[in-house]
Motif scaffolding. Structure first.
Motif, PDB file in Angstrom:
ATOM      1  N   ALA A 291      14.935   2.174  -2.819  1.00  0.00           N
ATOM      2  CA  ALA A 291      15.102   1.768  -4.218  1.00  0.00           C
ATOM      3  C   ALA A 291      14.021   0.768  -4.612  1.00  0.00           C
ATOM      4  CB  ALA A 291      16.490   1.161  -4.430  1.00  0.00           C
ATOM      5  N   ASP A 292      13.692  -0.144  -3.720  1.00  0.00           N
ATOM      6  CA  ASP A 292      12.628  -1.116  -3.994  1.00  0.00           C
ATOM      7  C   ASP A 292      11.274  -0.421  -4.108  1.00  0.00           C
ATOM      8  OD1 ASP A 292      11.703  -3.833  -4.327  1.00  0.00           O
ATOM      9  OD2 ASP A 292      10.877  -3.723  -2.310  1.00  0.00           O
ATOM     10  N   PHE A 293      11.013   0.529  -3.206  1.00  0.00           N
ATOM     11  CA  PHE A 293       9.774   1.301  -3.305  1.00  0.00           C
ATOM     12  C   PHE A 293       9.712   2.046  -4.644  1.00  0.00           C
ATOM     13  CE2 PHE A 293      10.017   1.878   1.588  1.00  0.00           C
ATOM     14  CZ  PHE A 293       9.542   0.601   1.788  1.00  0.00           C
ATOM     15  N   ALA A 294      10.839   2.659  -5.025  1.00  0.00           N
ATOM     16  CA  ALA A 294      10.870   3.438  -6.266  1.00  0.00           C
ATOM     17  C   ALA A 294      10.585   2.558  -7.477  1.00  0.00           C
ATOM     18  CB  ALA A 294      12.227   4.122  -6.413  1.00  0.00           C
ATOM     19  N   ARG A 295      11.114   1.346  -7.491  1.00  0.00           N
ATOM     20  CA  ARG A 295      10.870   0.438  -8.621  1.00  0.00           C
ATOM     21  C   ARG A 295       9.402   0.022  -8.673  1.00  0.00           C
ATOM     22  NH1 ARG A 295      15.799  -1.923  -6.513  1.00  0.00           N
ATOM     23  NH2 ARG A 295      17.576  -1.174  -7.756  1.00  0.00           N
ATOM     24  N   ASN A 296       8.811  -0.209  -7.513  1.00  0.00           N
ATOM     25  CA  ASN A 296       7.400  -0.592  -7.491  1.00  0.00           C
ATOM     26  C   ASN A 296       6.494   0.546  -7.928  1.00  0.00           C
ATOM     27  OD1 ASN A 296       6.649  -3.418  -6.233  1.00  0.00           O
ATOM     28  ND2 ASN A 296       8.506  -2.740  -5.179  1.00  0.00           N
ATOM     29  N   ILE A 297       6.825   1.757  -7.549  1.00  0.00           N
ATOM     30  CA  ILE A 297       6.003   2.909  -7.927  1.00  0.00           C
ATOM     31  C   ILE A 297       6.257   3.308  -9.376  1.00  0.00           C
ATOM     32  CG2 ILE A 297       5.469   5.323  -7.432  1.00  0.00           C
ATOM     33  CD1 ILE A 297       4.608   3.194  -5.296  1.00  0.00           C
ATOM     34  N   GLY A 298       7.509   3.278  -9.790  1.00  0.00           N
ATOM     35  CA  GLY A 298       7.853   3.744 -11.129  1.00  0.00           C
ATOM     36  C   GLY A 298       7.632   2.728 -12.227  1.00  0.00           C
TER      37      GLY A 298
ATOM     38  N   TYR B 120       0.571  -1.223  -4.898  1.00  0.00           N
ATOM     39  CA  TYR B 120       1.609  -1.549  -3.914  1.00  0.00           C
ATOM     40  C   TYR B 120       1.104  -1.316  -2.492  1.00  0.00           C
ATOM     41  CZ  TYR B 120       6.288  -2.061  -1.950  1.00  0.00           C
ATOM     42  OH  TYR B 120       7.384  -2.491  -1.230  1.00  0.00           O
ATOM     43  N   SER B 121       0.304  -0.279  -2.299  1.00  0.00           N
ATOM     44  CA  SER B 121      -0.264  -0.013  -0.976  1.00  0.00           C
ATOM     45  C   SER B 121      -1.149  -1.165  -0.514  1.00  0.00           C
ATOM     46  CB  SER B 121      -1.070   1.294  -1.001  1.00  0.00           C
ATOM     47  OG  SER B 121      -0.232   2.410  -1.223  1.00  0.00           O
ATOM     48  N   ALA B 122      -1.861  -1.775  -1.438  1.00  0.00           N
ATOM     49  CA  ALA B 122      -2.694  -2.933  -1.085  1.00  0.00           C
ATOM     50  C   ALA B 122      -1.820  -4.099  -0.600  1.00  0.00           C
ATOM     51  CB  ALA B 122      -3.535  -3.352  -2.283  1.00  0.00           C
ATOM     52  N   LYS B 123      -0.672  -4.273  -1.232  1.00  0.00           N
ATOM     53  CA  LYS B 123       0.252  -5.330  -0.801  1.00  0.00           C
ATOM     54  C   LYS B 123       0.815  -5.028   0.589  1.00  0.00           C
ATOM     55  CE  LYS B 123       1.669  -6.619  -5.494  1.00  0.00           C
ATOM     56  NZ  LYS B 123       2.805  -6.704  -6.455  1.00  0.00           N
ATOM     57  N   LEU B 124       1.085  -3.753   0.855  1.00  0.00           N
ATOM     58  CA  LEU B 124       1.595  -3.373   2.170  1.00  0.00           C
ATOM     59  C   LEU B 124       0.528  -3.589   3.247  1.00  0.00           C
ATOM     60  CD1 LEU B 124       3.509  -0.104   1.208  1.00  0.00           C
ATOM     61  CD2 LEU B 124       4.517  -2.306   1.849  1.00  0.00           C
ATOM     62  N   ASP B 125      -0.717  -3.314   2.928  1.00  0.00           N
ATOM     63  CA  ASP B 125      -1.811  -3.580   3.873  1.00  0.00           C
ATOM     64  C   ASP B 125      -1.918  -5.067   4.181  1.00  0.00           C
ATOM     65  OD1 ASP B 125      -2.568  -0.928   4.142  1.00  0.00           O
ATOM     66  OD2 ASP B 125      -4.057  -1.026   2.528  1.00  0.00           O
ATOM     67  N   GLN B 126      -1.772  -5.897   3.148  1.00  0.00           N
ATOM     68  CA  GLN B 126      -1.846  -7.339   3.350  1.00  0.00           C
ATOM     69  C   GLN B 126      -0.666  -7.826   4.177  1.00  0.00           C
ATOM     70  OE1 GLN B 126      -4.461  -9.487   2.297  1.00  0.00           O
ATOM     71  NE2 GLN B 126      -3.374 -10.682   3.848  1.00  0.00           N
ATOM     72  N   LEU B 127       0.525  -7.278   3.909  1.00  0.00           N
ATOM     73  CA  LEU B 127       1.705  -7.621   4.701  1.00  0.00           C
ATOM     74  C   LEU B 127       1.476  -7.294   6.169  1.00  0.00           C
ATOM     75  CD1 LEU B 127       4.778  -8.366   4.934  1.00  0.00           C
ATOM     76  CD2 LEU B 127       5.238  -5.924   4.552  1.00  0.00           C
ATOM     77  N   ASP B 128       0.961  -6.118   6.439  1.00  0.00           N
ATOM     78  CA  ASP B 128       0.699  -5.694   7.811  1.00  0.00           C
ATOM     79  C   ASP B 128      -0.249  -6.662   8.504  1.00  0.00           C
ATOM     80  OD1 ASP B 128       0.730  -3.980  10.068  1.00  0.00           O
ATOM     81  OD2 ASP B 128      -1.032  -2.912   9.343  1.00  0.00           O
ATOM     82  N   ALA B 129      -1.314  -7.042   7.821  1.00  0.00           N
ATOM     83  CA  ALA B 129      -2.292  -7.970   8.400  1.00  0.00           C
ATOM     84  C   ALA B 129      -1.675  -9.349   8.644  1.00  0.00           C
ATOM     85  CB  ALA B 129      -3.500  -8.100   7.479  1.00  0.00           C
ATOM     86  N   ASP B 130      -0.851  -9.805   7.701  1.00  0.00           N
ATOM     87  CA  ASP B 130      -0.201 -11.115   7.849  1.00  0.00           C
ATOM     88  C   ASP B 130       0.747 -11.131   9.045  1.00  0.00           C
ATOM     89  OD1 ASP B 130      -1.565 -12.008   5.626  1.00  0.00           O
ATOM     90  OD2 ASP B 130       0.140 -11.782   4.250  1.00  0.00           O
ATOM     91  N   ILE B 131       1.530 -10.057   9.199  1.00  0.00           N
ATOM     92  CA  ILE B 131       2.460 -10.003  10.332  1.00  0.00           C
ATOM     93  C   ILE B 131       1.694  -9.999  11.644  1.00  0.00           C
ATOM     94  CG2 ILE B 131       4.219  -8.610  11.501  1.00  0.00           C
ATOM     95  CD1 ILE B 131       5.111  -7.608   8.747  1.00  0.00           C
ATOM     96  N   GLN B 132       0.646  -9.208  11.713  1.00  0.00           N
ATOM     97  CA  GLN B 132      -0.164  -9.172  12.929  1.00  0.00           C
ATOM     98  C   GLN B 132      -0.699 -10.555  13.287  1.00  0.00           C
ATOM     99  OE1 GLN B 132      -3.075  -5.902  12.136  1.00  0.00           O
ATOM    100  NE2 GLN B 132      -2.369  -5.122  14.094  1.00  0.00           N
TER     101      GLN B 132
END
Length: 314
Positions: free
Chosen positions: A49-56, A176-188
């Motif tokens: 649902a969160d993904f759908a709101r970000n995309i839509g 949103y994909s850019a935010k997910l990439d940044q999240l991935d880098a931050d977690i690493q």
């Protein structure tokens, strides 16, 4: 499952009555049209649902079936769920067998739109024990790379259902994909600061395998030794996880927001380690309620990482 089928039959009758009443009213006011002419979407889990709101964005109206901190493994649909599905243009599911109730609910609702399985294209972890879900590990969202695939599947479904707004959905996906990439880098980066010998995880149930694989942690075990929280916990399971905690020098037991913390607390006491619970509990199966540290996917994964690093590195 006779109880489930009885429930579906009741829901189907409720939906039929609701549909009949709606047909007597103004068609433009029904959820199928969406508020303000927006695409009417039903999303099963809090994550999709969160993904759908970000995309839509403001071009969709998202009805979310599962509420925050509600265990998705043993959910039973309500009359409101079946009515919403019957009126939707797109249904988004997380997939990998997580929504065991969905197919019969869709059939009972008379749904005629598109169903998108957000897990399509995601590499699925397989289980080892009898209690593991036959379809594999459904907790795919705990790797941001998988979340990118899920978001892309949703974007494609929205574009197909609403071609005039396809460019909007494509732009939203890119952002949103850019935010997910940044999240991935931050977690690493955060996990990378932990000494290798301290990267050991014990949780309520086996919900963090994708996270563990992505960031190279060691899975010591889970209190419920299964992907599914409805699996039975035996005295042998308790003794086994306590022994593993002691043998491996694991520093903490992590409770989860959608599960009671009592067993985790008891096992931590037996093992002589700290328990992470309450506001610091990990978000495993669901996002948190609005205003919490895990009320979006991005915040959930950031919260989980910060709690893990603090508990294991402190």
């Amino acid at each position: 499952m006779p109880r489930f089928r009885r429930l579906i039959t009741t829901l189907a009758l409720t939906a039929a009555l609701a549909a009949g009443l709606a047909a007597c009213g103004d068609a433009a006011s029904t959820p199928a049209a969406g508020a303000g002419g927006r695409l009417a979407v039903v999303a099963t889990t809090t994550q999709v649902a969160d993904f759908a709101r970000n995309i839509g964005g403001d071009h969709v109206t998202v009805t979310q079936i599962l509420k925050p901190n509600i265990d998705p493994h043993d959910y039973e649909p309500t009359p409101a769920d079946i009515t919403a599905i019957g009126a939707a243009k797109v249904v988004v599911k997380s997939g990998v067998g997580l929504e065991k109730w969905l197919d019969e609910t869709i059939a009972s609702a008379g749904f005629k739109g598109a169903t998108v399985d957000a897990s399509t294209g995601v590499p699925i972890r397989q289980g080892n024990g009898e209690e593991d879900q036959a379809a594999g590990d459904p907790h795919i969202w705990h790797n941001p790379r998988n979340a990118k695939v899920m978001a892309q599947n949703i974007e494609q479904a929205f574009a197909a259902a609403d071609p005039p707004d396809a460019a909007v959905y494509e732009r939203n996906l890119a952002a949103y994909s850019a935010k997910l990439d940044q999240l991935d880098a931050d977690i690493q980066a955060k996990i990378g600061k932990l000494p290798a010998g301290d990267r050991k995880l014990v949780t309520n149930h086996d919900a963090f395998g994708y996270y563990i694989d992505r960031y190279r942690l060691e899975f010591v075990g889970s209190i419920i030794p299964s992907f599914d929280t409805s699996a039975e916990l035996s005295a042998h399971d308790v003794d086994d996880i306590v022994a593993k905690i002691k043998q491996t020098g694991t520093k903490a037991v992590f409770s989860e927001s959608s599960l009671p913390p009592k067993t985790a607390e008891a096992i931590a006491r037996q093992a002589g380690v700290k328990v992470v619970a309450g506001e610091d509990a990990l978000y495993g199966d669901t996002l948190g309620p609005e205003g919490s540290a895990g009320d979006t996917y991005l915040k959930m994964e950031e919260h989980n990482t910060d709690v893990i690093v603090q508990a294991l590195g402190g």
